[in-house]
Design an enzyme around this catalytic site. Structure first.
Site, PDB file in Angstrom:
ATOM      1  N   CYS A 134     -26.984  30.559  39.693  1.00  0.00           N
ATOM      2  CA  CYS A 134     -25.726  30.662  40.439  1.00  0.00           C
ATOM      3  C   CYS A 134     -25.486  32.100  40.870  1.00  0.00           C
ATOM      4  CB  CYS A 134     -24.554  30.186  39.583  1.00  0.00           C
ATOM      5  SG  CYS A 134     -24.432  28.405  39.463  1.00  0.00           S
ATOM      6  N   HIS A 135     -24.976  32.237  42.079  1.00  0.00           N
ATOM      7  CA  HIS A 135     -24.624  33.547  42.608  1.00  0.00           C
ATOM      8  C   HIS A 135     -23.272  33.987  42.055  1.00  0.00           C
ATOM      9  CE1 HIS A 135     -27.512  32.038  45.568  1.00  0.00           C
ATOM     10  NE2 HIS A 135     -27.801  33.308  45.788  1.00  0.00           N
ATOM     11  N   ASP A 150     -11.816  21.762  20.902  1.00  0.00           N
ATOM     12  CA  ASP A 150     -11.814  22.800  19.869  1.00  0.00           C
ATOM     13  C   ASP A 150     -10.447  22.919  19.197  1.00  0.00           C
ATOM     14  OD1 ASP A 150     -12.823  25.175  18.414  1.00  0.00           O
ATOM     15  OD2 ASP A 150     -11.355  26.212  19.673  1.00  0.00           O
TER      16      ASP A 150
END
Length: 161
Positions: free
Chosen positions: A77-78, A128
């Protein structure tokens, strides 16, 4: 769908796609996903009775932060300057929270992965924060809903029947 593999160099090894010559356009992606839990868990989230704090507020910030870190986590990914990230929650009042993330940029490549990572991280943060009372939560149905902008144009998810 194209058959051309753009993430391989002439030695058939992985590379990051060169986007140098692509036009800067407005791009947007929307992703969604769900987390299923015990009814009591959802009730406690609504009542603010989760020991770790405000579950949805923390999860929302976590999703936004994650979208901004996508290129650090997903190798090809850029690094994309995001112009907007918005995360919304909806629940069925019984046992499921649905998360929707909308990510925007004005850049040369799209933000689908940023939107998907925002959703996943938001859902994982809910997990979480609630796992002490409900380890059986199930994250499902994470997918791209819509994307627009760029050469490939507009995409809208249509469930195969």
């Amino acid at each position: 769908m194209t058959d051309q593999l753009t993430h391989f160099n002439d030695q058939k090894r992985a590379k990051m796609v060169d986007v140098t010559d692509k036009a800067v356009t407005h791009r947007v992606a929307i992703a969604t996903g769900q987390i299923h839990m015990h009814q009591e868990t959802l009730s406690r989230i609504h009542e603010g009775k989760i020991k770790k704090g405000d579950v949805l507020a923390v999860a929302q910030v976590a999703g936004i932060m994650a979208s901004k870190q996508t290129s650090s986590l997903i190798p090809m990914c850029h690094l994309i300057p995001l112009t907007g990230v918005d995360i919304h929650f909806k629940d069925n009042g019984i046992d499921t929270i649905t998360v929707k993330a909308k990510v925007k940029t004005k850049h040369v490549t799209g933000v689908e992965i940023e939107a998907l990572l925002a959703v996943q991280t938001t859902l994982l943060t809910i997990y979480d924060m609630c796992k002490a009372i409900d380890r059986g939560m199930l994250i499902t149905n994470v997918h791209l809903v819509e994307k627009d902008g760029g050469k490939s144009g507009h995409f809208v998810y249509r469930k195969e029947v």
